[in-house]
Enzyme design. Structure first.
Site, mmCIF file in Angstrom:
data_model
loop_
_atom_site.group_PDB
_atom_site.id
_atom_site.type_symbol
_atom_site.label_atom_id
_atom_site.label_comp_id
_atom_site.label_asym_id
_atom_site.label_seq_id
_atom_site.Cartn_x
_atom_site.Cartn_y
_atom_site.Cartn_z
ATOM 1 N N HIS A 76 57.727 56.278 24.923
ATOM 2 C CA HIS A 76 58.831 55.315 25.054
ATOM 3 C C HIS A 76 59.354 55.272 26.491
ATOM 4 O O HIS A 76 59.638 54.200 27.028
ATOM 5 C CB HIS A 76 59.961 55.653 24.084
ATOM 6 C CG HIS A 76 59.510 55.704 22.653
ATOM 7 N ND1 HIS A 76 60.228 56.331 21.670
ATOM 8 C CD2 HIS A 76 58.379 55.230 22.051
ATOM 9 C CE1 HIS A 76 59.575 56.233 20.516
ATOM 10 N NE2 HIS A 76 58.451 55.574 20.725
ATOM 11 N N ASP A 236 54.918 51.108 21.851
ATOM 12 C CA ASP A 236 54.084 52.315 21.912
ATOM 13 C C ASP A 236 52.782 52.048 22.668
ATOM 14 O O ASP A 236 52.330 52.875 23.467
ATOM 15 C CB ASP A 236 53.719 52.788 20.496
ATOM 16 C CG ASP A 236 54.835 53.566 19.829
ATOM 17 O OD1 ASP A 236 55.760 54.031 20.517
ATOM 18 O OD2 ASP A 236 54.762 53.716 18.588
ATOM 19 N N HIS A 259 48.395 55.718 18.448
ATOM 20 C CA HIS A 259 48.280 56.504 19.679
ATOM 21 C C HIS A 259 46.858 57.010 19.932
ATOM 22 O O HIS A 259 46.384 57.027 21.064
ATOM 23 C CB HIS A 259 49.237 57.682 19.644
ATOM 24 C CG HIS A 259 50.673 57.257 19.631
ATOM 25 N ND1 HIS A 259 51.222 56.488 20.632
ATOM 26 C CD2 HIS A 259 51.664 57.467 18.743
ATOM 27 C CE1 HIS A 259 52.496 56.266 20.359
ATOM 28 N NE2 HIS A 259 52.795 56.853 19.223
HETATM 29 ZN ZN LIG Z 1 57.079 55.026 19.266
#
Ligand SMILES: [Zn+2]
Length: 302
Positions: A76, A236, A259
């Site tokens: 973030h 993200d 991710h």
């Molecule tokens: Zn996040």
């Protein structure tokens, strides 16, 4: 275009989402060609560059690791720095995890506002993508493609009445990030809280720093956007792409990615220099093109 740093040091403090460890961060100006560097001031200013080569095991958050020193949940803060086109900055931190604050990038944008941006007398370098690269894992995929400007398209699909299919498509800039993505918060499903805690995760999670979805609604509304989940996933994505280490001239499309796929794309891209070149040329002047967006409303949000 010239490189930038911040004009003044600024600080924040708070608990880490996964470790629950309380920590302090201080953003400081850095000279040209420094890049973005974390410095663990609890460990003699040990430096961890925010670059793909330092990506560690990635599951529910992105972590960096260098010589056994870990730093978690970078995405973030890095999304805010990258979108604000800050090329050089030191992030001093005394903890293993970046504070989660309200679960969005908005508190970091406010820090950067307070810090101000300063231009440096050195040309900005861009990573310009020349050939496409795709990473596919079952029905999840992510690709990066040649383009004149940095654009992202992010598609999510969660079987939940408030989420469903959501898509964000945008030219990434300071302004578009601020207005469209920065305030979108982390979320999790109530049914996952037990299993995540059992894995040693979300020890710092609370109703103040994450949206918690019940089976048919949200425990701690109201949402900031009907499609806050899709927007947060785009946030993200940008925070993980920041690990490329240079501003991008490319278009990135993520389809139900996360991710792990984001950082795989970064690593594979950086590992193959035939896919890109580094340039100081801006391909297009900042245009008057609308900072475009196309959001699909959440399927059943009212
Ligand atoms: Zn996040």
């Amino acid at each position: 275009m010239l490189q930038t740093t911040i004009a003044n040091a600024v600080s924040a403090e708070g608990v880490g989402l996964h470790t629950g460890v309380f920590g302090h961060i201080r953003l400081r100006p850095a000279p040209p060609d420094t890049g973005v560097i974390f410095r663990r001031f609890d460990l003699d200013n040990f430096e961890i560059e925010a670059q793909g080569k330092n990506v560690a095991r990635v599951s529910y958050a992105t972590s960096l690791m260098k010589q056994g020193v870990l730093l978690s949940t970078t995405e973030h803060l890095l999304a805010a720095i990258y979108s604000c086109e800050i090329d050089n900055i030191y992030i001093d931190i005394d903890s293993i995890e970046v504070p989660i604050l309200d679960g969005s990038a908005e508190p970091f944008m406010q820090m950067l506002d307070r810090a101000g941006i300063r231009r440096l007398r050195r040309k900005r370098r861009y990573l310009k993508v020349l050939k496409p690269l795709e990473v596919v894992e079952n029905d999840r995929r992510i690709g990066i493609y040649p383009a004149d400007e940095f654009r992202v398209r992010c598609y999510v699909d969660f079987p939940h009445p408030l989420v469903g299919k959501q898509e964000v498509e945008m030219l990434v800039s300071h302004e578009s990030f601020r207005s469209l993505l920065a305030r979108a918060r982390t979320f999790c499903f109530q049914r996952d809280i037990g299993p995540l805690r059992a894995m040693g995760l979300i020890r710092g999670g609370s109703l103040e720093n994450a949206i918690v979805l019940t089976d048919d609604g949200v425990m701690n509304g109201p949402l900031r956007f009907a499609d806050e989940f899709g927007r947060h996933k785009a946030l993200d994505l940008i925070g993980d792409l920041a690990l490329i280490g240079l501003p991008l001239q490319a278009r990135v499309e993520a389809h139900k990615a996360g991710h792990a796929l984001h950082t795989q794309l970064v690593s594979r891209l950086l590992a193959d220099p035939s896919l890109w070149t580094i340039t100081t040329e801006e391909t297009l002047p900042a245009s008057d093109e609308p900072r475009a967006t196309a959001f699909e409303p959440a399927s059943a949000a009212d």
